[in-house]
Motif scaffolding. Structure first.
Motif, PDB file in Angstrom:
ATOM      1  N   ASN A  86      34.201  30.080  64.872  1.00  0.00           N
ATOM      2  CA  ASN A  86      35.650  30.196  65.036  1.00  0.00           C
ATOM      3  C   ASN A  86      36.355  29.822  63.726  1.00  0.00           C
ATOM      4  N   LYS A  87      37.624  30.164  63.647  1.00  0.00           N
ATOM      5  CA  LYS A  87      38.509  29.854  62.521  1.00  0.00           C
ATOM      6  C   LYS A  87      38.234  30.733  61.295  1.00  0.00           C
ATOM      7  N   THR A  88      37.899  31.996  61.525  1.00  0.00           N
ATOM      8  CA  THR A  88      37.670  32.919  60.408  1.00  0.00           C
ATOM      9  C   THR A  88      38.947  33.175  59.606  1.00  0.00           C
ATOM     10  N   ASP A  89      40.100  32.821  60.170  1.00  0.00           N
ATOM     11  CA  ASP A  89      41.366  32.957  59.438  1.00  0.00           C
ATOM     12  C   ASP A  89      41.425  32.023  58.233  1.00  0.00           C
ATOM     13  N   LEU A  90      40.544  31.017  58.194  1.00  0.00           N
ATOM     14  CA  LEU A  90      40.504  30.066  57.071  1.00  0.00           C
ATOM     15  C   LEU A  90      39.422  30.485  56.067  1.00  0.00           C
ATOM     16  N   ALA A  91      39.418  31.766  55.710  1.00  0.00           N
ATOM     17  CA  ALA A  91      38.369  32.353  54.876  1.00  0.00           C
ATOM     18  C   ALA A  91      38.163  31.611  53.560  1.00  0.00           C
ATOM     19  N   GLY A  92      39.219  31.119  52.957  1.00  0.00           N
ATOM     20  CA  GLY A  92      39.113  30.409  51.686  1.00  0.00           C
ATOM     21  C   GLY A  92      38.376  29.085  51.784  1.00  0.00           C
ATOM     22  N   ARG A  93      38.239  28.569  52.993  1.00  0.00           N
ATOM     23  CA  ARG A  93      37.557  27.285  53.208  1.00  0.00           C
ATOM     24  C   ARG A  93      36.192  27.446  53.881  1.00  0.00           C
ATOM     25  N   GLU A 124      31.925  36.077  65.409  1.00  0.00           N
ATOM     26  CA  GLU A 124      32.905  35.312  64.651  1.00  0.00           C
ATOM     27  C   GLU A 124      34.277  35.651  65.198  1.00  0.00           C
ATOM     28  N   THR A 125      35.119  34.626  65.305  1.00  0.00           N
ATOM     29  CA  THR A 125      36.433  34.796  65.911  1.00  0.00           C
ATOM     30  C   THR A 125      37.496  34.013  65.146  1.00  0.00           C
ATOM     31  N   SER A 126      38.734  34.379  65.435  1.00  0.00           N
ATOM     32  CA  SER A 126      39.867  33.551  65.048  1.00  0.00           C
ATOM     33  C   SER A 126      40.783  33.518  66.262  1.00  0.00           C
ATOM     34  N   ALA A 127      40.726  32.417  66.992  1.00  0.00           N
ATOM     35  CA  ALA A 127      41.613  32.283  68.155  1.00  0.00           C
ATOM     36  C   ALA A 127      43.069  32.343  67.687  1.00  0.00           C
ATOM     37  N   LYS A 128      43.347  31.727  66.542  1.00  0.00           N
ATOM     38  CA  LYS A 128      44.708  31.687  66.016  1.00  0.00           C
ATOM     39  C   LYS A 128      45.250  33.084  65.725  1.00  0.00           C
ATOM     40  N   GLU A 129      44.411  33.939  65.133  1.00  0.00           N
ATOM     41  CA  GLU A 129      44.831  35.300  64.775  1.00  0.00           C
ATOM     42  C   GLU A 129      44.519  36.314  65.877  1.00  0.00           C
ATOM     43  N   MET A 130      44.035  35.834  67.019  1.00  0.00           N
ATOM     44  CA  MET A 130      43.682  36.677  68.167  1.00  0.00           C
ATOM     45  C   MET A 130      42.621  37.721  67.804  1.00  0.00           C
ATOM     46  N   GLU A 131      41.678  37.354  66.970  1.00  0.00           N
ATOM     47  CA  GLU A 131      40.623  38.266  66.540  1.00  0.00           C
ATOM     48  C   GLU A 131      39.323  37.979  67.269  1.00  0.00           C
TER      49      GLU A 131
END
Length: 186
Positions: free
Chosen positions: A123-130, A151-158
């Motif tokens: 999870n948290k793939t929206d934090l790609a830089g980290r 792989e998901t991003s709950a925040k970005e609904m992905e």
């Protein structure tokens, strides 16, 4: 038409996004809560998933578990006889990924000799830089453990629904195999 019920254990370290993932799934992406309180036991999320190309469905009883060791004794009681496992880690935390072995072992110990279909979710793939855990590394580990990897991003609904749809198909497949085995005996 068959409606199956499955106990799904949502496991992983605290702050990896288990609750966010469960809530996004429950609300079909309509509700991302920005501020969470730490899960101190187990939250129960119930959701039905239709199985594609059939009239069947799986009603999930998702046990969203606390990720702190402090609550591990309580988890032992609540995790008895799971049907499927959703193992979650944070792609920006190598420690949360490494701890997946411990969570998997704990869940499999509760499955008492039966097959435990499962998925590994980064999870948290929206934090790609980290990012600290590469997709290929997670994929290889999951494959070695007999788990599907997402792989998901709950925040970005992905991709938040894909792991649960996979679990529903896996559970339905086990059901079908059990029915066929039983019919072969008759």
């Amino acid at each position: 038409m068959v409606k199956l019920a499955a106990k799904c254990i949502l496991a992983g370290d605290s702050t990896v996004g288990k609750t966010a993932l469960a809530q996004m799934f429950r609300t079909d992406g309509a509700h991302f809560q920005k501020n969470y309180t730490l899960t101190t036991g187990v939250d129960l999320v119930v959701k039905t998933v239709a199985i594609p190309d059939t009239e069947d469905s799986v009603e999930f009883f998702i046990f969203d578990s606390a990720g702190k060791e402090l609550f591990s004794e309580m988890l032992d009681k609540l995790w008895v006889s799971p049907n499927v496992l959703c193992l979650v880690y944070d792609v920006t935390s190598e420690q949360s990924f490494n701890n997946c072995s411990k969570w998997l072992e704990k869940a499999r110990a509760q499955a008492s000799g039966t097959s435990l279909p499962g998925v590994l979710v980064g999870n948290k793939t929206d934090l790609a830089g980290r990012r600290a855990v590469e997709s290929a590394q997670a994929q290889a580990w999951a494959q070695g453990q007999g788990l599907e990897c997402f792989e998901t991003s709950a925040k970005e609904m992905e991709n938040y629904e894909a792991p649960f749809h996979c679990l529903a198909r896996q559970f339905h497949q086990l059901y079908q195999e059990t029915v066929e085995a039983f019919q072969a005996l008759v």
